[in-house]
Structure formats: structure tokens, C-alpha cells
Design a protein around this motif. Structure first.
Motif, PDB file in Angstrom:
ATOM      1  N   ASP A 182       0.849  -1.188   0.000  1.00  0.00           N
ATOM      2  CA  ASP A 182       0.000   0.000   0.000  1.00  0.00           C
ATOM      3  C   ASP A 182       0.890   1.245   0.000  1.00  0.00           C
ATOM      4  OD1 ASP A 182       1.086  -0.007   2.515  1.00  0.00           O
ATOM      5  OD2 ASP A 182      -0.762  -0.538   3.542  1.00  0.00           O
ATOM      6  N   GLY A 183       0.247   2.398   0.064  1.00  0.00           N
ATOM      7  CA  GLY A 183       0.988   3.654   0.013  1.00  0.00           C
ATOM      8  C   GLY A 183       2.034   3.776   1.103  1.00  0.00           C
ATOM      9  N   LYS A 184       1.683   3.302   2.293  1.00  0.00           N
ATOM     10  CA  LYS A 184       2.595   3.413   3.427  1.00  0.00           C
ATOM     11  C   LYS A 184       3.877   2.611   3.162  1.00  0.00           C
ATOM     12  CE  LYS A 184       2.210   2.828   8.351  1.00  0.00           C
ATOM     13  NZ  LYS A 184       1.558   2.044   9.402  1.00  0.00           N
ATOM     14  N   ARG A 185       3.674   1.407   2.640  1.00  0.00           N
ATOM     15  CA  ARG A 185       4.812   0.533   2.348  1.00  0.00           C
ATOM     16  C   ARG A 185       5.680   1.129   1.244  1.00  0.00           C
ATOM     17  NH1 ARG A 185       5.828  -5.045   3.291  1.00  0.00           N
ATOM     18  NH2 ARG A 185       8.101  -5.085   3.157  1.00  0.00           N
ATOM     19  N   LEU A 186       5.033   1.657   0.206  1.00  0.00           N
ATOM     20  CA  LEU A 186       5.784   2.241  -0.906  1.00  0.00           C
ATOM     21  C   LEU A 186       6.635   3.424  -0.430  1.00  0.00           C
ATOM     22  CD1 LEU A 186       3.007   2.053  -3.654  1.00  0.00           C
ATOM     23  CD2 LEU A 186       5.204   0.848  -3.724  1.00  0.00           C
ATOM     24  N   LYS A 187       6.041   4.258   0.428  1.00  0.00           N
ATOM     25  CA  LYS A 187       6.778   5.403   0.968  1.00  0.00           C
ATOM     26  C   LYS A 187       7.988   4.931   1.769  1.00  0.00           C
ATOM     27  CE  LYS A 187       3.783   9.348   1.972  1.00  0.00           C
ATOM     28  NZ  LYS A 187       3.026   9.942   3.096  1.00  0.00           N
ATOM     29  N   ALA A 188       7.774   3.901   2.598  1.00  0.00           N
ATOM     30  CA  ALA A 188       8.869   3.377   3.424  1.00  0.00           C
ATOM     31  C   ALA A 188      10.002   2.847   2.534  1.00  0.00           C
ATOM     32  CB  ALA A 188       8.349   2.281   4.340  1.00  0.00           C
ATOM     33  N   LEU A 189       9.631   2.204   1.420  1.00  0.00           N
ATOM     34  CA  LEU A 189      10.651   1.675   0.510  1.00  0.00           C
ATOM     35  C   LEU A 189      11.449   2.807  -0.136  1.00  0.00           C
ATOM     36  CD1 LEU A 189       8.685  -1.234  -1.223  1.00  0.00           C
ATOM     37  CD2 LEU A 189      10.577  -1.440   0.392  1.00  0.00           C
ATOM     38  N   ASP A 195      17.825   8.436  -2.125  1.00  0.00           N
ATOM     39  CA  ASP A 195      18.292   9.698  -1.548  1.00  0.00           C
ATOM     40  C   ASP A 195      17.265  10.762  -1.924  1.00  0.00           C
ATOM     41  OD1 ASP A 195      19.502  12.066  -0.937  1.00  0.00           O
ATOM     42  OD2 ASP A 195      21.301  11.732  -2.166  1.00  0.00           O
ATOM     43  N   ILE A 196      16.251  10.961  -1.077  1.00  0.00           N
ATOM     44  CA  ILE A 196      15.087  11.760  -1.485  1.00  0.00           C
ATOM     45  C   ILE A 196      15.419  13.243  -1.668  1.00  0.00           C
ATOM     46  CG2 ILE A 196      13.313  10.201  -0.550  1.00  0.00           C
ATOM     47  CD1 ILE A 196      13.076  11.964   1.875  1.00  0.00           C
ATOM     48  N   LYS A 197      16.517  13.693  -1.095  1.00  0.00           N
ATOM     49  CA  LYS A 197      16.876  15.120  -1.238  1.00  0.00           C
ATOM     50  C   LYS A 197      17.501  15.406  -2.594  1.00  0.00           C
ATOM     51  CE  LYS A 197      17.186  16.677   3.469  1.00  0.00           C
ATOM     52  NZ  LYS A 197      17.862  16.051   4.618  1.00  0.00           N
ATOM     53  N   ASN A 198      18.061  14.386  -3.220  1.00  0.00           N
ATOM     54  CA  ASN A 198      18.794  14.611  -4.469  1.00  0.00           C
ATOM     55  C   ASN A 198      18.259  13.787  -5.625  1.00  0.00           C
ATOM     56  OD1 ASN A 198      21.004  16.396  -3.414  1.00  0.00           O
ATOM     57  ND2 ASN A 198      21.273  14.618  -2.083  1.00  0.00           N
ATOM     58  N   SER A 199      16.964  13.491  -5.601  1.00  0.00           N
ATOM     59  CA  SER A 199      16.416  12.626  -6.651  1.00  0.00           C
ATOM     60  C   SER A 199      15.038  13.100  -7.093  1.00  0.00           C
ATOM     61  CB  SER A 199      16.291  11.189  -6.144  1.00  0.00           C
ATOM     62  OG  SER A 199      17.514  10.741  -5.609  1.00  0.00           O
ATOM     63  N   THR A 200      14.651  12.643  -8.277  1.00  0.00           N
ATOM     64  CA  THR A 200      13.283  12.809  -8.763  1.00  0.00           C
ATOM     65  C   THR A 200      12.752  11.409  -9.030  1.00  0.00           C
ATOM     66  OG1 THR A 200      13.837  14.889  -9.823  1.00  0.00           O
ATOM     67  CG2 THR A 200      11.831  13.798 -10.582  1.00  0.00           C
ATOM     68  N   LEU A 201      11.545  11.146  -8.556  1.00  0.00           N
ATOM     69  CA  LEU A 201      10.978   9.808  -8.714  1.00  0.00           C
ATOM     70  C   LEU A 201       9.966   9.786  -9.856  1.00  0.00           C
ATOM     71  CD1 LEU A 201      11.349   7.153  -7.001  1.00  0.00           C
ATOM     72  CD2 LEU A 201       9.058   7.605  -6.122  1.00  0.00           C
ATOM     73  N   PHE A 202      10.023   8.748 -10.673  1.00  0.00           N
ATOM     74  CA  PHE A 202       9.069   8.553 -11.772  1.00  0.00           C
ATOM     75  C   PHE A 202       8.268   7.279 -11.500  1.00  0.00           C
ATOM     76  CE2 PHE A 202      12.616  10.917 -13.389  1.00  0.00           C
ATOM     77  CZ  PHE A 202      12.044  11.881 -14.202  1.00  0.00           C
ATOM     78  N   THR A 203       6.957   7.396 -11.515  1.00  0.00           N
ATOM     79  CA  THR A 203       6.116   6.212 -11.318  1.00  0.00           C
ATOM     80  C   THR A 203       4.922   6.286 -12.262  1.00  0.00           C
ATOM     81  OG1 THR A 203       4.561   7.202  -9.744  1.00  0.00           O
ATOM     82  CG2 THR A 203       6.607   6.298  -8.819  1.00  0.00           C
ATOM     83  N   ASP A 204       4.129   5.207 -12.254  1.00  0.00           N
ATOM     84  CA  ASP A 204       2.861   5.295 -12.987  1.00  0.00           C
ATOM     85  C   ASP A 204       1.806   5.933 -12.074  1.00  0.00           C
ATOM     86  OD1 ASP A 204       1.985   3.346 -11.237  1.00  0.00           O
ATOM     87  OD2 ASP A 204       2.046   1.709 -12.696  1.00  0.00           O
ATOM     88  N   GLU A 205       0.572   5.915 -12.529  1.00  0.00           N
ATOM     89  CA  GLU A 205      -0.431   6.705 -11.803  1.00  0.00           C
ATOM     90  C   GLU A 205      -1.144   5.918 -10.694  1.00  0.00           C
ATOM     91  OE1 GLU A 205      -2.098   6.327 -15.896  1.00  0.00           O
ATOM     92  OE2 GLU A 205      -0.886   4.898 -14.774  1.00  0.00           O
ATOM     93  N   TYR A 206      -0.610   4.776 -10.322  1.00  0.00           N
ATOM     94  CA  TYR A 206      -1.181   3.970  -9.235  1.00  0.00           C
ATOM     95  C   TYR A 206      -1.343   4.834  -7.978  1.00  0.00           C
ATOM     96  CZ  TYR A 206      -1.211   0.314  -5.604  1.00  0.00           C
ATOM     97  OH  TYR A 206      -1.505  -0.485  -4.533  1.00  0.00           O
ATOM     98  N   LYS A 207      -2.502   4.731  -7.346  1.00  0.00           N
ATOM     99  CA  LYS A 207      -2.810   5.666  -6.253  1.00  0.00           C
ATOM    100  C   LYS A 207      -1.912   5.478  -5.024  1.00  0.00           C
ATOM    101  CE  LYS A 207      -6.969   3.182  -4.504  1.00  0.00           C
ATOM    102  NZ  LYS A 207      -6.240   1.954  -4.261  1.00  0.00           N
ATOM    103  N   GLY A 208      -1.309   4.302  -4.913  1.00  0.00           N
ATOM    104  CA  GLY A 208      -0.375   4.058  -3.808  1.00  0.00           C
ATOM    105  C   GLY A 208       0.784   5.054  -3.769  1.00  0.00           C
ATOM    106  N   TYR A 209       1.070   5.671  -4.905  1.00  0.00           N
ATOM    107  CA  TYR A 209       2.190   6.611  -4.962  1.00  0.00           C
ATOM    108  C   TYR A 209       1.788   8.042  -4.628  1.00  0.00           C
ATOM    109  CZ  TYR A 209       4.683   2.897  -7.441  1.00  0.00           C
ATOM    110  OH  TYR A 209       5.273   1.713  -7.786  1.00  0.00           O
ATOM    111  N   LEU A 210       0.495   8.236  -4.327  1.00  0.00           N
ATOM    112  CA  LEU A 210      -0.027   9.597  -4.155  1.00  0.00           C
ATOM    113  C   LEU A 210       0.751  10.437  -3.134  1.00  0.00           C
ATOM    114  CD1 LEU A 210      -3.941   9.350  -4.409  1.00  0.00           C
ATOM    115  CD2 LEU A 210      -2.357  10.700  -5.823  1.00  0.00           C
ATOM    116  N   GLY A 211       1.137   9.840  -2.024  1.00  0.00           N
ATOM    117  CA  GLY A 211       1.776  10.630  -0.972  1.00  0.00           C
ATOM    118  C   GLY A 211       3.228  10.986  -1.231  1.00  0.00           C
ATOM    119  N   ILE A 212       3.807  10.407  -2.260  1.00  0.00           N
ATOM    120  CA  ILE A 212       5.250  10.587  -2.497  1.00  0.00           C
ATOM    121  C   ILE A 212       5.615  12.062  -2.695  1.00  0.00           C
ATOM    122  CG2 ILE A 212       7.169  10.013  -4.048  1.00  0.00           C
ATOM    123  CD1 ILE A 212       6.385   7.498  -2.742  1.00  0.00           C
ATOM    124  N   LYS A 213       4.731  12.803  -3.353  1.00  0.00           N
ATOM    125  CA  LYS A 213       5.105  14.189  -3.684  1.00  0.00           C
ATOM    126  C   LYS A 213       5.278  15.077  -2.444  1.00  0.00           C
ATOM    127  CE  LYS A 213       0.431  15.838  -4.901  1.00  0.00           C
ATOM    128  NZ  LYS A 213      -0.266  14.544  -4.689  1.00  0.00           N
TER     129      LYS A 213
END
Ligand SMILES: [Zn+2]
Length: 293
Positions: A182-189, A195-213
Motif C-alpha cells: 500500500d501507500g505506506k509501504r511504498l513510501k517506506a521503501l 536519496d530523497i533530497k537529491n532525486s526525482t521519482l518517476f512512477t505510474d499513476e497507481y494511487k499508492g504513490y499519491l503521498g510521495i510528492k
């Protein structure tokens, strides 16, 4: 390293042992049981005697070669064949190549995979990072209706993150053993592997990724559009999935949950070393094989 290379560098079993001793101990052999340096070599038997705990041992103790009855040359050959098999190698094929039976070949390949485990390597991904999930193995249960695919099935979720870096980018792949993705697990991964300070993440539109931004720059691919929107794509991770699935379906047929992580480590290990010189790749893998497990 290739087959001819193995025969040239390691013409006999003794050559293999001498090399492993050098890699494991340098000039100072240590007892693998009590760690004492007080050992007396027994060169004729290619063994050592520990004067502290009074045991005799060889270099293979507590390595992937422990208790083997096969000549080490066959092991070295097996390592080369596994490392060079981009799509994996089936136990039956490995057995034919090594003149051992299929079960022996299977056990050897599993041991070799122990040397390819990524879990001790702390790889932190950086830059343009693609993330995606796929589902592997576990045929749908009987009576559950039409064959479902992907999310919502009994298959095992596997999450991959990969640096998009023109052939050099590293990959990190995690098997979600409890099947709860779920979203929580994806965020933890993401937090664990990127390295979230120096990266840009690309994903598909699956709602589990919603909180990443809320954590980091995040670009979403719109698969309903027929064109590739500039650099917004997940082609790199998708090509890894293609390789993995061809390997698992084509070579390994059925993969149980307990082995899936090992197979995936094998594929990501090869991916992360695809630009490593072939001899270096062999020798560094051998180093991992004798570091003592
Ligand atoms: Zn000892």
C-alpha cells in the motif's frame, strides 16, 4: 571470465584452493571455528590445523563450498556460467554443462545465489529514479474466477527502483513477502532506498504513490496518453521486469515464495554489475563466496 579462462587460470583443484586461501586469509590463515591465528599448515592435504581448538580445517569451511564433494573447478565453472547467463540458467542446463545431475546443479546454483545476495550492500539510489511494481508467481487459486493479473491477485508483489543513468544506474528490488503493498509501504521503501533530497521519482499513476510528492519531486506517467511525455517514463524498470520475467518463466518455471527473493537478487546482482569487467565480476563474486556465511 569464461570457461576457457577458468581452465587456464585454475588448471587443477589445488590452484582453486590456493586462490581461495589467498582471498580469504591473505598470508595469515585463521581458524574458521575459533578465529585463532595459531594454525599450522598441512600443505600436503591442503588443510590447516588449529592449535587453539585442536581442529583441522580447509579454506572451504563456512563458505558456499562447505561440505562439497565436487572439485572446486566445477564450482568456479558454475559461477562463471551463472554470472554470464543474462537471462538465468536452468538447473538442467547447468547440470549438462558441468556433468552433474540436475539436483546437484540446482543446489549449486542456490549456493551461488547466496554469494549474490544484495541485502548486505547498502545501495542508495540517486538522481532520476524510476519506481514500479510487478507481480510474480503463485498461480491464481482454483475457483477464483477468471485469471486476474497484477494488483488484487494472489501473486507476490515485487517493487523495483532503478537509477536512470545510461547503463550504469543501480537497481534495488524488494519482494513484499506478506503481499501487503500500500501507500505506506511504498513510501517506506522510497525512504529506505532513495536519496530523497537529491532525486526525482518517476512512477505510474497507481494511487499508492499519491503521498510521495510530499517527500520529494515526483513525476507521474499517464499511460492513457499514447506518447512518451519527454523524460516522464519508466522504461528502465520495465526492461528489468521483462528480463526477470523471461528468466523466471523461461528458465525457472515455477518459483516458490521462499526462493523468489534469491532469484531476484541474482537478476539485480547481474544488472548492477553489467558494466563490470568480466574477470573482476568473477573474482569479486568469488570473494563474496568465501567471506564466510
Ligand atoms: Zn580453532
Amino acid at each position: 571470465m569464461d570457461i576457457v579462462g577458468i581452465y587456464e587460470v585454475f588448471p587443477t583443484n589445488d590452484h582453486c584452493i590456493t586462490h581461495l586461501e589467498k582471498v580469504r586469509w591473505g598470508d595469515k590463515p585463521k581458524c574458521p571455528y575459533c578465529k585463532s591465528p595459531k594454525v599450522t599448515p598441512r600443505p600436503k592435504e591442503k588443510r590447516h590445523h588449529c592449535n587453539n581448538c585442536n581442529t583441522s580445517f580447509s579454506v572451504t569451511v563456512r563458505t558456499i563450498f562447505h561440505h562439497t564433494h565436487l572439485p572446486l573447478q566445477k564450482w568456479f565453472l558454475a559461477i562463471t556460467l551463472v554470472l554470464n547467463a543474462k537471462k538465468g540458467i536452468a538447473a538442467r542446463q547447468l547440470g549438462r554443462d558441468l556433468h552433474v545431475n540436475k539436483d546437484t546443479a540446482w543446489r549449486m546454483a542456490m549456493k551461488i545465489r547466496d554469494a549474490m545476495m544484495e541485502r548486505e550492500q547498502r545501495i542508495i539510489l540517486q538522481g532520476l529514479v524510476e519506481m514500479d511494481e510487478t507481480y510474480v508467481g503463485g498461480k491464481p487459486r482454483k475457483g477464483t474466477g477468471p485469471h486476474k493479473r497484477g494488483r488484487g491477485t494472489k501473486k507476490i508483489p515485487v517493487v523495483g527502483m532503478v537509477e536512470r543513468d545510461k547503463g550504469k544506474g543501480k537497481i534495488k528490488v524488494e519482494v513484499i513477502k506478506n503481499r501487503k503493498l500500500d501507500g505506506k509501504r511504498l513510501k517506506a521503501l522510497v525512504r529506505k532506498n532513495v536519496d530523497i533530497k537529491n532525486s526525482t521519482l518517476f512512477t505510474d499513476e497507481y494511487k499508492g504513490y499519491l503521498g510521495i510528492k510530499t517527500m520529494m519531486p515526483h513525476k507521474v506517467i499517464n499511460h492513457s496518453e499514447w506518447y512518451v511525455d519527454g523524460d516522464v517514463h519508466t522504461n528502465t524498470i520495465e526492461s528489468f521486469w521483462a528480463l526477470l520475467k523471461r528468466g523466471i518463466i523461461g528458465q525457472y518455471h515455477k518459483v516458490s515464495l521462499s526462493y523468489l527473493a534469491k532469484y531476484i537478487d541474482e537478476f539485480s546482482y547481474r544488472w548492477n554489475n553489467r558494466k563490470t569487467d568480466s574477470d573482476d565480476f568473477f573474482f569479486s563474486t568469488l570473494q563474496r563466496a568465501v567471506r564466510g556465511i
